[in-house]
Design an enzyme around this catalytic site. Structure first.
Site, PDB file in Angstrom:
ATOM      1  N   TYR A 143       0.791  -1.229   0.000  1.00 31.24           N
ATOM      2  CA  TYR A 143       0.000   0.000   0.000  1.00 31.24           C
ATOM      3  C   TYR A 143       0.828   1.286   0.000  1.00 31.24           C
ATOM      4  O   TYR A 143       0.270   2.373  -0.023  1.00 31.24           O
ATOM      5  CB  TYR A 143      -0.947   0.008   1.206  1.00 31.24           C
ATOM      6  CG  TYR A 143      -2.223  -0.781   0.971  1.00 31.24           C
ATOM      7  CD1 TYR A 143      -2.187  -2.161   0.820  1.00 31.24           C
ATOM      8  CD2 TYR A 143      -3.463  -0.147   0.896  1.00 31.24           C
ATOM      9  CE1 TYR A 143      -3.347  -2.893   0.607  1.00 31.24           C
ATOM     10  CE2 TYR A 143      -4.628  -0.865   0.674  1.00 31.24           C
ATOM     11  CZ  TYR A 143      -4.561  -2.233   0.532  1.00 31.24           C
ATOM     12  OH  TYR A 143      -5.717  -2.945   0.316  1.00 31.24           O
ATOM     13  N   LYS A 195       2.831 -15.714   3.346  1.00 26.72           N
ATOM     14  CA  LYS A 195       3.082 -16.576   2.183  1.00 26.72           C
ATOM     15  C   LYS A 195       4.582 -16.859   2.202  1.00 26.72           C
ATOM     16  O   LYS A 195       5.305 -16.611   1.226  1.00 26.72           O
ATOM     17  CB  LYS A 195       2.617 -15.843   0.914  1.00 26.72           C
ATOM     18  CG  LYS A 195       2.624 -16.702  -0.347  1.00 26.72           C
ATOM     19  CD  LYS A 195       1.562 -17.787  -0.365  1.00 26.72           C
ATOM     20  CE  LYS A 195       1.758 -18.667  -1.588  1.00 26.72           C
ATOM     21  NZ  LYS A 195       0.932 -19.893  -1.533  1.00 26.72           N
ATOM     22  N   ASP A 228      -3.268 -18.645   1.553  1.00 25.37           N
ATOM     23  CA  ASP A 228      -4.238 -19.433   0.775  1.00 25.37           C
ATOM     24  C   ASP A 228      -4.939 -20.460   1.672  1.00 25.37           C
ATOM     25  O   ASP A 228      -6.163 -20.622   1.629  1.00 25.37           O
ATOM     26  CB  ASP A 228      -3.579 -20.091  -0.458  1.00 25.37           C
ATOM     27  CG  ASP A 228      -2.240 -20.749  -0.165  1.00 25.37           C
ATOM     28  OD1 ASP A 228      -1.734 -20.615   0.959  1.00 25.37           O
ATOM     29  OD2 ASP A 228      -1.700 -21.414  -1.074  1.00 25.37           O
ATOM     30  N   ASP A 252      -6.413  -7.166   3.841  1.00 28.73           N
ATOM     31  CA  ASP A 252      -7.518  -6.588   3.076  1.00 28.73           C
ATOM     32  C   ASP A 252      -8.384  -7.693   2.491  1.00 28.73           C
ATOM     33  O   ASP A 252      -9.617  -7.664   2.597  1.00 28.73           O
ATOM     34  CB  ASP A 252      -6.958  -5.702   1.960  1.00 28.73           C
ATOM     35  CG  ASP A 252      -8.070  -5.106   1.120  1.00 28.73           C
ATOM     36  OD1 ASP A 252      -9.055  -4.613   1.718  1.00 28.73           O
ATOM     37  OD2 ASP A 252      -7.977  -5.143  -0.118  1.00 28.73           O
ATOM     38  N   ASP A 256     -12.545  -9.307   3.963  1.00 32.85           N
ATOM     39  CA  ASP A 256     -13.820  -9.310   3.231  1.00 32.85           C
ATOM     40  C   ASP A 256     -14.457 -10.699   3.317  1.00 32.85           C
ATOM     41  O   ASP A 256     -15.664 -10.837   3.508  1.00 32.85           O
ATOM     42  CB  ASP A 256     -13.622  -8.910   1.760  1.00 32.85           C
ATOM     43  CG  ASP A 256     -13.840  -7.420   1.537  1.00 32.85           C
ATOM     44  OD1 ASP A 256     -13.680  -6.650   2.507  1.00 32.85           O
ATOM     45  OD2 ASP A 256     -14.181  -7.024   0.396  1.00 32.85           O
TER      46      ASP A 256
END
Ligand code: IPM
Ligand code: MN
Length: 360
Positions: A143, A195, A228, A252, A256
C-alpha cells in the site's frame, strides 16, 4: 487497549461522507448519545463534509490543514466515502489512505464475530465457532505506492509495485496483536498469516519477529498459516482462530471473506488504529449510492464501529453496552436481517431500537 487515555470527555471528528454515509452516521451518533447519557461521558463532535460531493464541487479531497486539525482529536468516526461520479481510486487514495498514513494508523483491526441469530453462509457453524480478530498491518506492504512503471503503453511495459516490510512496522503490528490476544484471553493463540513459502524475505521477517516479540508473551501460542490455506480454514474451521496477524494486502483480502462469514457488510466494522495517536472507525461497507436517502440500509456496522471507537478510547463498559445491544437486537429476532430493505424496519428505527436497548 488505550485505557490510559480514558478521560470521559472526547473530541470526535465526524465524517459522514457520501451516499448512505450520512444516514448511518446519524444512527451511530444516536447510539453514542444513548451511551453518553448512561455512562456520563462528554463528546464534543466536530463535523467535516469531506467526500465525493465536496470534491466534485471544490476539487478538494482532504487538505493538509484538515489533517493538522485531526491531530487534535481523540478519534474520527467515518460513514462512507465513494461517489458514482468520482473515478475509483481518487477518494480511496486522497482520503482514506492519506489519513491512514498521515495519522500513522498502523493497525487495521477487524473483529470477526458472529452475533446470535445472524445468518452465516457457513453450514454448521455458530457464534461459538466464529469469534476471532484480524490484526492487519495498515501502513506498509503493497500500500505504500513504492515502485513505478517503465515504457508505459508499449509492448515492453514494466510495472513494479513493491511489498514493503520494515522491522519497525512488522514489530509494532505483531506486538499489538499479542496484546489483543492477551486481552481476549480466549484460545491464547496468534496465527501469523503469510506466504512464507514464496515471499521468503518478508515471510522470514514476520516469522522471526513473531517469535522474538512472543518472548514477552510466554502464555500465547504461536501458529503459522499460509494465506491461501487461511482462506480455506476460515470457512472450514473458523474455530481454530483467535487472533490472526497479517500484512496489509492479505489482511484486506481475508477480512472481506471474514465479513461475509459473520453475516456480511451490514454488521462488519473496522478500526484504523494508532494506539498512541488518533484512530478512525468505520463500517467496512461502502457508500451504497443506490440506497441513498431511502432509510433502508442497516446501521449496525456503523453502530458497532462506534463501539470499537469507545473501546479504543478506554471506555470498555460503554463499548460492551453497545455490543450487548447489538446481540440483543439480533439474538431476540428484532432485526430480521442485516441486509438493506430486509431488516423488517427502517434505518432510523434500527438506530432507535439499539439506543433504547442501551438506555434500558
Ligand atoms: C478497506 C478498503 C480499502 C483498502 C480501500 C477502499 C482503499 O478495501 O478498508 O479494506 O484496500 O484498504
Ligand atoms: Mn478492503
Amino acid at each position: 487497549m488505550g485505557n490510559q487515555r480514558k478521560k470521559g470527555t472526547y473530541k470526535i471528528g465526524v465524517i459522514p461522507g457520501d451516499g448512505v454515509g450520512p444516514e448511518i452516521i446519524r444512527e451511530g451518533l444516536k447510539v453514542l448519545e444513548a451511551v453518553r447519557q448512561k455512562f456520563s461521558l462528554k463528546f464534543e463532535l466536530v463535523n467535516y463534509d469531506f467526500g465525493g460531493e465536496r470534491y466534485l464541487k471544490t476539487g478538494e479531497i482532504l487538505p493538509d490543514s484538515a489533517i493538522e486539525e485531526f491531530r487534535k482529536l481523540d478519534a474520527i468516526y467515518l460513514g462512507a466515502v465513494g461517489h458514482p461520479d468520482v473515478k475509483p481510486g481518487i477518494l480511496e487514495h486522497g482520503l482514506l489512505l492519506k489519513l491512514r498514513f498521515a495519522l500513522d494508523q498502523y493497525i487495521n483491526l477487524r473483529p470477526v464475530k458472529l452475533y446470535p441469530g445472524v445468518w452465516t453462509p457457513i453450514k454448521d457453524k455458530g457464534p461459538e465457532q466464529i469469534d476471532y480478530v484480524v490484526v492487519r498491518e495498515n501502513t506498509e506492504g503493497a500500500y505504500t505506492g513504492m515502485g513505478g512503471c517503465f515504457k508505459k503503453g508499449t509492448p515492453d511495459e514494466i510495472a513494479v509495485q513493491e511489498d514493503v516490510n520494515t522491522r519497525k512496522g512488522v514489530e509494532r503490528c505483531i506486538r499489538y496483536a499479542y496484546k489483543v490476544c492477551q486481552r481476549r484471553n480466549r484460545l491464547k493463540k496468534i496465527t501469523c498469516c503469510d506466504k512464507a513459502n514464496v515471499l521468503t524475505y518478508a515471510g522470514d521477517l514476520w516469522r522471526r519477529t513473531l517469535v522474538e516479540v512472543g518472548r514477552d508473551f510466554p502464555d500465547i501460542k504461536q501458529d503459522y498459516a499460509f494465506v491461501d490455506a487461511t482462506t480455506m480454514w476460515m470457512i472450514k474451521n473458523p474455530e481454530w482462530f483467535d487472533v490472526i496477524v497479517t500484512n496489509n494486502m492479505f489482511g484486506d483480502i481475508i477480512t472481506d471473506l471474514a465479513a461475509v462469514t459473520q453475516g456480511g457488510l451490514g454488521i462488519a466494522a473496522g478500526g484504523n488504529i494508532n494506539p498512541e495517536g488518533v484512530s478512525m472507525f468505520e463500517p467496512i461497507h461502502g457508500s451504497a449510492p443506490k440506497y441513498t436517502g431511502q432509510n433502508v440500509i442497516c446501521p449496525v456496522a456503523t453502530i458497532a464501529a462506534g463501539g470499537m471507537m469507545l473501546d479504543t478510547l478506554g471506555e470498555t463498559e460503554a463499548a460492551l453496552a453497545i455490543e450487548a445491544a447489538v446481540a440483543k437486537a439480533t439474538g431476540e429476532g428484532h432485526l430480521k436481517s442485516l441486509e438493506a430493505k430486509k431488516m423488517g424496519m427502517s434505518t432510523s428505527e434500527a438506530g432507535d431500537l439499539l439506543a433504547r436497548f442501551i438506555s434500558g
